[in-house]
Design a protein around this motif. Structure first.
Motif, PDB file in Angstrom:
ATOM      1  N   GLU A  83       0.832  -1.209   0.000  1.00 48.89           N
ATOM      2  CA  GLU A  83       0.000   0.000   0.000  1.00 48.89           C
ATOM      3  C   GLU A  83       0.867   1.260   0.000  1.00 48.89           C
ATOM      4  OE1 GLU A  83      -2.606  -0.182   3.313  1.00 48.89           O
ATOM      5  OE2 GLU A  83      -3.727  -1.942   2.572  1.00 48.89           O
ATOM      6  N   VAL A 135       2.402   1.719  -3.560  1.00 47.53           N
ATOM      7  CA  VAL A 135       1.422   2.240  -4.520  1.00 47.53           C
ATOM      8  C   VAL A 135       1.127   3.711  -4.245  1.00 47.53           C
ATOM      9  CG1 VAL A 135      -0.967   2.039  -5.313  1.00 47.53           C
ATOM     10  CG2 VAL A 135       0.390  -0.033  -4.923  1.00 47.53           C
ATOM     11  N   ARG A 155       4.209   5.929  -5.209  1.00 43.50           N
ATOM     12  CA  ARG A 155       4.365   5.996  -6.672  1.00 43.50           C
ATOM     13  C   ARG A 155       3.310   6.915  -7.274  1.00 43.50           C
ATOM     14  NH1 ARG A 155       2.258   3.313 -11.180  1.00 43.50           N
ATOM     15  NH2 ARG A 155       3.732   3.248 -12.938  1.00 43.50           N
ATOM     16  N   GLY A 156       2.075   6.807  -6.821  1.00 46.10           N
ATOM     17  CA  GLY A 156       1.016   7.647  -7.365  1.00 46.10           C
ATOM     18  C   GLY A 156       1.218   9.120  -7.043  1.00 46.10           C
ATOM     19  N   ASP A 158       7.669   9.092 -13.758  1.00 50.97           N
ATOM     20  CA  ASP A 158       7.082   7.785 -13.463  1.00 50.97           C
ATOM     21  C   ASP A 158       8.183   6.877 -12.924  1.00 50.97           C
ATOM     22  OD1 ASP A 158       5.218   5.882 -13.143  1.00 50.97           O
ATOM     23  OD2 ASP A 158       5.020   5.357 -15.257  1.00 50.97           O
ATOM     24  N   ALA A 217       1.391  -2.964 -15.463  1.00 54.04           N
ATOM     25  CA  ALA A 217       0.619  -1.732 -15.618  1.00 54.04           C
ATOM     26  C   ALA A 217       0.619  -0.915 -14.336  1.00 54.04           C
ATOM     27  CB  ALA A 217      -0.814  -2.078 -16.030  1.00 54.04           C
ATOM     28  N   GLY A 218       0.555  -1.599 -13.202  1.00 51.05           N
ATOM     29  CA  GLY A 218       0.535  -0.877 -11.931  1.00 51.05           C
ATOM     30  C   GLY A 218       1.889  -0.382 -11.488  1.00 51.05           C
ATOM     31  N   GLN A 257       5.747  -4.271  -7.747  1.00 50.45           N
ATOM     32  CA  GLN A 257       5.894  -5.717  -7.721  1.00 50.45           C
ATOM     33  C   GLN A 257       6.540  -6.140  -6.403  1.00 50.45           C
ATOM     34  OE1 GLN A 257       5.183  -8.382 -10.116  1.00 50.45           O
ATOM     35  NE2 GLN A 257       5.587  -9.419  -8.159  1.00 50.45           N
TER      36      GLN A 257
END
Length: 815
Positions: free
Chosen positions: A472, A475, A478-479, A495, A528-529, A532
């Motif tokens: 979590e 993610v 990164r976002g 990115d 895509a996300g 990993q």
């Protein structure tokens, strides 16, 4: 009636003894104004020889006359010293009390019969009573103002006074007995007094000088022996305050780079250091701006400076600038000379300036060591912790992990960095990395440690409840980092791909956790996300490397590796003087294999010596051809530290030189800085043998590791190659420019030539030429070229003789 004829000489009436009173008035005045000054806490204690005439006066002078004489002498002394009224009144009262007590002892002890030893004892007790009353009065008033004395401190304060009083009474008794011998004894006594006075002055001066020199020596020795652990101000300021007998001793260092402002003071009676000063800031700034000592006291400074000090509430101060080379890096100051009647003088200024010279060197060395230590554990571009520091943090986190927790390693790989470097230049790439570092540091939890472990790889490590919390966080980070960045008229999307490894599931040591996070990061690039979690199935890259090992062996057997040559150009006349030999491998299945990949495979599979020999053979073969063609060029070959561990390597180099008939000075062997420093003692024998052969040795990537001047002095090298990261940033970053300039200066000091890697702009080229760099290589001149293209370029260069600027532009076109 002579003094020698008296056995009981004291008259109970004060009248008729004024001649003796005037005589003793002069004696008391001389002894009172020639005393020794001692420090008790924040006060000065004056010890004089007045006990000698006091003993004589107790024998010869009536009580009331003696009391009036001593009070008059004390008042004159207080006025001459400029003592404040309150303190002067106390001292006069204390003098009257001590004298009255001494008189009382004489009165109670009976007639003073100089032939009787019992009368001598009465005189001694009377003098000591006077001293005890005086010391008790001083200690009492200090206790009322500043608190109780510790027993040890009280003993250290009172015992010297009693010892001096005892010596004085012994001298007084001796004088008293001499006076009873008649007029001839007076002349002898006068000679003895004059001799004693001269000897006392000489001894006092010598002792003061000896004490000062001893304390300066002890101070410099203490500064030199202070470890580089931040304790220098404690050692320095405490000793300086004591040496100058000041209330405050202050060290001030203004903010410099990443170092914050420092203001620390040692103050009398305070344990530890305080963040206050005893002198106004204006004096400090004046000393820094002018580079000159600023002093203020009745004996020093001008009216304006004294007014500033008076407004601040201090009576005197000395502020000395600290110099490192030609720059002023701070100040060392003292303020508030202990004792109301004492002030700083010219000798104190010279003394503090001598101490400041040593202190400046120590402060600068501390900052240099701190910077070297910081650089060893931090990335130069982003100032984030580097791989070494991250590994230490992981070891600590694994050790203190609570049951049920996981230690998470989140590795962020920045996408598109190579495209930014190729399109906009490495300066833009560095700006992108710095922005990513700033965002990651700002967005990460406070407990996380953020670091940079590779060119475009960042790591966030912290303890979390479980794997789900780690994913979590990955993610979320990164976002939140995907905001756009602007480069002039271009806008880029930032990115990243994120790989996650955990302790204890994926490993227990930092190397394994980082390696597996790296494996997961490469797998995340195809998702895509973009996130990993490591899994054992992802170890395909390691399997691929195992497959490359067999393919590399076949490629070496079949001469499938190609050697490219990157030109090295003199900066003064833009003349080609040599090439660096670089191995390239085009795999039939995987395509172009990165050099770092197949070099790592060669190191782990024992094929490194063959790979090195292939590159060296090709370089020497071409060097022989160039010599035969009348255009001799030197060739440079990169070496791994593992190669230098082989004791037979110098013999193989000698055989190859003889086989191709190439002079040893045409071959340069380049060793990375980290590789040399990590095992310098093991590598020195091989390096010295190569040096004796006449082969040139070069330290590659200089500045990226943590070497020191001592290594350059010990290593038998001819050349230093400045790492491309500093060269590419020197046109825009003053820090990088300063580092390159320092490397050039240091190298010239050791008689080494300097090669700059990564020369990609004409501005960089001009700066390198200006600071005296010898040789450059980079895309501005040419990219690495295969032999045929290099020959075509050399032929074109022979056909035309362009100006230096035209030559540089044509090299860029060929590259």
């Amino acid at each position: 009636m002579g003094l020698s004829a008296l056995t009981y000489v004291r008259s109970p009436a004060p009248t008729g003894a004024w001649l003796l009173g005037l005589l003793f008035f002069g004696l008391f005045l001389v002894t009172e104004l020639t005393g020794l000054q001692f420090e008790i806490r924040r006060q000065g204690l004056l010890l004089t020889l007045a006990d000698v005439p006091l003993l004589l006066a107790l024998a010869y002078v009536p009580p009331m006359t003696l009391l009036l004489v001593r009070l008059a002498v004390c008042a004159i002394a207080q006025w001459r010293r400029g003592t404040v009224p309150v303190k002067a009144a106390f001292n006069i009262a204390l003098m009257g009390a001590s004298t009255a007590c001494a008189n009382l002892v004489i009165v109670e002890g009976g007639p003073v019969l100089l032939d009787e030893p019992s009368s001598w004892v009465v005189l001694v007790v009377a003098v000591l009573t006077s001293v005890v009353v005086a010391v008790a009065g001083v200690v009492g008033v200090i206790t009322l103002v500043q608190g109780r004395f510790a027993p040890q401190e009280l003993a250290l304060s009172a015992v010297p006074s009693l010892i001096v009083a005892g010596l004085n009474t012994a001298i007084g008794l001796a004088v008293l007995l001499i006076l009873r011998q008649g007029p001839a004894a007076y002349a002898l006594l006068a000679v003895l007094v004059a001799f004693f006075f001269v000897a006392y002055r000489a001894y006092s001066g010598a002792m003061n000088q000896h004490r000062t020199l001893t304390e300066i020596y002890d101070l410099t020795a203490a500064i030199s022996d202070t470890p580089q652990d931040g304790t220098l101000p404690d050692v320095l300021l405490g000793r300086v305050r004591k040496l100058l007998q000041a209330e405050y001793a202050t060290l001030w260092l203004p903010a410099q780079g990443r170092h914050p402002e420092v203001l620390l003071s040692a103050r009398t009676d305070d344990k530890g250091l305080l963040d206050v000063a005893g002198a106004p800031e204006s004096l400090r700034r004046q000393a820094v701006e002018t580079g000159q000592t600023v002093a203020a006291s009745p004996k020093l400074g001008d009216d304006q400076v004294r007014a500033q000090l008076r407004d601040f509430g201090a009576k005197d101060a000395i502020v000395v600038p600290l110099r490192a080379s030609s720059a002023v890096i701070g100040t060392l100051e003292v303020s508030g000379r202990l004792g109301d009647t004492r002030h700083f003088g010219p000798n104190d200024v010279r003394l503090l300036e001598a101490v400041a010279a040593h202190a400046a060197v120590a402060v600068e060395n501390n900052r240099l060591v701190d910077r070297l230590r910081f650089d060893a554990y931090h990335d130069t571009l982003t100032a984030l912790p580097n791989r070494r520091r991250i590994s230490q943090a992981l070891e600590e986190a694994v050790r203190v992990r609570a049951p049920g927790e996981v230690v998470a390693v989140l590795m962020f790989d920045v996408d598109g960095l190579r495209d930014v470097n190729d399109s906009l230049g490495h300066a833009a790439g560095d700006q992108l990395l710095a922005e990513v570092a700033s965002r990651l540091r700002t967005l990460s939890p406070p407990a996380a440690l953020v670091g940079r472990v590779g060119g475009d790889e960042f790591v966030v490590t912290l303890r979390l409840p479980n794997a789900e919390a780690a994913l979590e966080l990955a993610v979320d980070l990164r976002g939140r980092m995907q905001d756009r960045m602007t480069f002039g008229s271009l806008t880029l999307d930032v990115d990243t791909a994120v790989g996650v490894s955990l302790h204890p599931e994926h490993g227990s040591d930092p190397a394994t956790l980082l390696q597996r996070a790296d494996v997961a990061t490469h797998a995340a690039k195809s998702l895509a996300g973009g996130v990993q979690l490591f899994d054992l199935a992802l170890e395909s890259r390691s399997v691929r490397r195992l497959g490359l090992a067999g393919d590399l062996r076949r490629a070496l057997d079949n001469d499938e590796l190609e050697v490219y040559f990157q030109p090295k150009v003199t900066l003064r006349d833009r003349r080609l003087v040599g090439v660096e030999c670089l191995a390239r491998w085009e795999h039939p299945t995987h395509g172009a294999v990165q050099p770092e990949d197949f070099v790592a495979v060669a190191e782990h599979t024992g094929q490194l010596s063959r790979l090195t020999e292939v590159v060296m053979r090709e370089g020497l073969r071409r060097a022989r051809q160039w010599v035969d063609a009348g255009r001799p060029l030197s060739v440079a070959v990169n070496l791994s530290p593992r190669t230098l561990v082989d004791p037979a390597f110098p013999d193989r180099v000698d055989d190859l030189l003889q086989e191709y008939g190439v002079s040893p000075d045409r071959l340069t062997l380049e060793i990375t800085e980290d590789g040399v420093v990590d095992g310098v003692d093991r590598l020195l024998p091989t390096l010295r043998r190569l040096y004796d052969l006449g082969v040139h040795l070069s330290v590659d990537d200089f500045g990226t590791g943590y070497s020191s001047l001592s290594y350059l002095r010990r290593l038998p090298v001819h050349e230093v190659k400045v790492d491309r990261s500093f060269v590419q940033g020197m046109a825009t970053d003053p820090g990088d420019l300063a580092i390159v300039r320092a490397v050039v200066d240091i190298s010239r000091h050791f008689g080494l030539s300097v090669v700059a890697e990564g020369v990609e702009s004409e501005l960089t080229l001009e700066l390198l030429e200006e600071i005296g760099c010898d040789i450059g290589q980079g895309f501005l001149f040419s990219r690495p070229l295969p032999y045929e293209r290099l020959e075509a370029w050399l032929g074109a260069q022979t056909d035309a003789e362009p100006t230096p600027l035209g030559e540089v532009r044509r090299l860029r076109a060929v590259g």
